[in-house]
Scaffold this active site. Structure first.
Site, PDB file in Angstrom:
ATOM      1  N   TYR A  37       0.826  -1.210   0.000  1.00 18.46           N
ATOM      2  CA  TYR A  37       0.000   0.000   0.000  1.00 18.46           C
ATOM      3  C   TYR A  37       0.861   1.262   0.000  1.00 18.46           C
ATOM      4  CZ  TYR A  37      -3.134   3.656   1.660  1.00 18.46           C
ATOM      5  OH  TYR A  37      -3.829   4.833   1.789  1.00 18.46           O
ATOM      6  N   GLU A  38       1.946   1.238   0.764  1.00 19.35           N
ATOM      7  CA  GLU A  38       2.828   2.399   0.858  1.00 19.35           C
ATOM      8  C   GLU A  38       3.881   2.434  -0.249  1.00 19.35           C
ATOM      9  OE1 GLU A  38       4.336   2.369   4.891  1.00 19.35           O
ATOM     10  OE2 GLU A  38       2.502   3.344   5.626  1.00 19.35           O
ATOM     11  N   GLU A  44       4.230   1.960  15.667  1.00 19.84           N
ATOM     12  CA  GLU A  44       5.037   1.769  14.464  1.00 19.84           C
ATOM     13  C   GLU A  44       4.143   1.618  13.241  1.00 19.84           C
ATOM     14  OE1 GLU A  44       8.363   1.336  12.017  1.00 19.84           O
ATOM     15  OE2 GLU A  44       8.161   2.150  14.016  1.00 19.84           O
ATOM     16  N   VAL A  66      -5.170  -1.884   8.185  1.00 18.26           N
ATOM     17  CA  VAL A  66      -6.418  -2.622   7.992  1.00 18.26           C
ATOM     18  C   VAL A  66      -6.494  -2.986   6.510  1.00 18.26           C
ATOM     19  CG1 VAL A  66      -8.939  -2.494   8.115  1.00 18.26           C
ATOM     20  CG2 VAL A  66      -7.555  -1.382   9.872  1.00 18.26           C
ATOM     21  N   ASN A 113       0.031  10.496   2.193  1.00 14.80           N
ATOM     22  CA  ASN A 113      -1.103   9.647   2.571  1.00 14.80           C
ATOM     23  C   ASN A 113      -2.199  10.487   3.233  1.00 14.80           C
ATOM     24  OD1 ASN A 113      -2.806   7.600   3.297  1.00 14.80           O
ATOM     25  ND2 ASN A 113      -1.212   6.308   4.187  1.00 14.80           N
ATOM     26  N   TYR A 139      -6.361  10.317  11.098  1.00 12.82           N
ATOM     27  CA  TYR A 139      -5.723  10.631  12.370  1.00 12.82           C
ATOM     28  C   TYR A 139      -6.233  11.954  12.936  1.00 12.82           C
ATOM     29  CZ  TYR A 139      -2.408   6.928  11.117  1.00 12.82           C
ATOM     30  OH  TYR A 139      -1.839   5.737  10.771  1.00 12.82           O
ATOM     31  N   GLN A 160     -14.975   0.986   8.185  1.00  8.43           N
ATOM     32  CA  GLN A 160     -15.958   0.208   8.932  1.00  8.43           C
ATOM     33  C   GLN A 160     -15.681   0.248  10.432  1.00  8.43           C
ATOM     34  OE1 GLN A 160     -16.566  -3.757   7.237  1.00  8.43           O
ATOM     35  NE2 GLN A 160     -15.945  -2.994   5.228  1.00  8.43           N
ATOM     36  N   GLY A 161     -14.785   1.143  10.850  1.00 10.73           N
ATOM     37  CA  GLY A 161     -14.484   1.299  12.264  1.00 10.73           C
ATOM     38  C   GLY A 161     -13.354   0.439  12.785  1.00 10.73           C
ATOM     39  N   GLY A 200     -10.012   0.537  11.950  1.00 12.57           N
ATOM     40  CA  GLY A 200      -8.868   1.386  12.290  1.00 12.57           C
ATOM     41  C   GLY A 200      -9.112   2.156  13.575  1.00 12.57           C
TER      42      GLY A 200
END
Length: 162
Positions: A25-26, A83, A87, A124, A131, A94-95, A97
């Site tokens: 993903y990253e 770190e 998900v 990102n 966050y 969907q909650g 994370g």
């Protein structure tokens, strides 16, 4: 029903699969040099250096958070460094994370930590937005510094640093 629980040794293979998913993903798959045995040793060996929690839905492990202790000299209090939290894409929004972050925050609170910190990639925006909605402050003045194992070896054996 979603279950968030401390990782146990039998979770290591699945956590490592999720780590590979996070790296993909990253766009950092080429940076993954570890393996399940190192992860097992670091989470459950004689001297554990990190902890993890997992998110399960039915029989599937769909997310994880990995964290370790830190210390703040300014606060003179312990802290936690998150770190990674990840998900699987099909379970986002969907909650899951939020449940993982809440669980880590409760662990930090219960341990008397003065702070919980983590890093986020500047590109990102989805994570940054998540966050911030969660109440986190993205610090604009701080940059992450890193030394590789090779750099550490050079410094540790050097007689003088310029």
């Amino acid at each position: 029903m979603l279950v968030i629980r401390p990782a146990v040794e039998k979770d290591v293979d699945k956590i490592f699969e999720l780590i590979l998913g996070l790296a993909d993903y990253e766009q950092l798959t080429d940076k993954v040099t570890g393996n399940t045995e190192l992860l097992r040793s670091h989470l459950f060996g004689d001297r554990p250096v990190a902890e993890a929690i997992v998110a399960e839905l039915g029989d599937s492990t769909i997310g994880f958070a990995l964290f370790f202790p830190t210390y703040s000299t300014f606060l003179t209090q312990p802290g936690l460094h998150l770190e990674d939290v990840f998900v699987l894409p099909e379970y986002r929004r969907q909650g899951v994370g939020k449940a993982l972050m809440t669980a880590v925050a409760k662990i930090a609170r219960d341990r008397g930590c003065g702070r919980l910190e983590w890093s986020v990639l500047d590109w990102n925006q989805n994570a940054i937005d998540f966050y911030q909605r969660f109440g986190a402050t993205v610090l604009p003045d701080w940059k992450t510094c890193r030394m590789s194992a090779e750099q550490l070896a050079q410094i540790a054996t050097a007689s003088e640093i310029d």
